[in-house]
Design a protein around this motif. Structure first.
Motif: not given
Length: 123
Positions: A92-114
């Protein structure tokens, strides 16, 4: 596609509670937010030219977050995106990078990172 960066953040998540919490947090921080309960709803209803960025859940029924982003890309629409996933998955992270997704966060995620992602993309 040129966009008028008006600061609208689209939250696409099939979990009503998650969508409401994220939307509420972002609105409290001063951002305009539109929420969608599926990738299909987003693709058929959203006005892409009004959006500054996307916060997209990966695991949704009928269409994953990456499938939705890929459809946008196929249409020539490139909006900065953050992908939320419940489990670490290198593919998923590889495909996200290929599609130009800027950030991948895992749940539970940091509101700071969001909020850091939103502040960079939505101003």
């Amino acid at each position: 596609m040129d966009r008028d960066n008006t600061g609208i953040v689209a939250v696409i998540d099939d979990d009503n509670d998650v969508g409401d919490v994220l939307g509420g947090l972002l609105e409290t921080m001063g951002y305009a937010v539109e929420t969608y309960r599926s990738g299909m709803d987003f693709l058929s209803e959203a006005r892409m030219d009004r959006l500054a960025c996307l916060v997209v859940d990966q695991n949704m029924p009928r269409m994953t977050g990456l499938e939705m982003i890929e459809r946008l890309s196929d249409r020539g629409v490139n909006i900065p995106a953050l992908l939320i996933t419940g489990v670490h998955d290198a593919e998923v992270e590889r495909k996200a990078a290929d599609l130009g997704v800027m950030t991948v966060l895992e749940k539970p995620m940091s509101h700071h990172e969001l909020l850091r992602f939103i502040s960079v993309t939505a101003g």
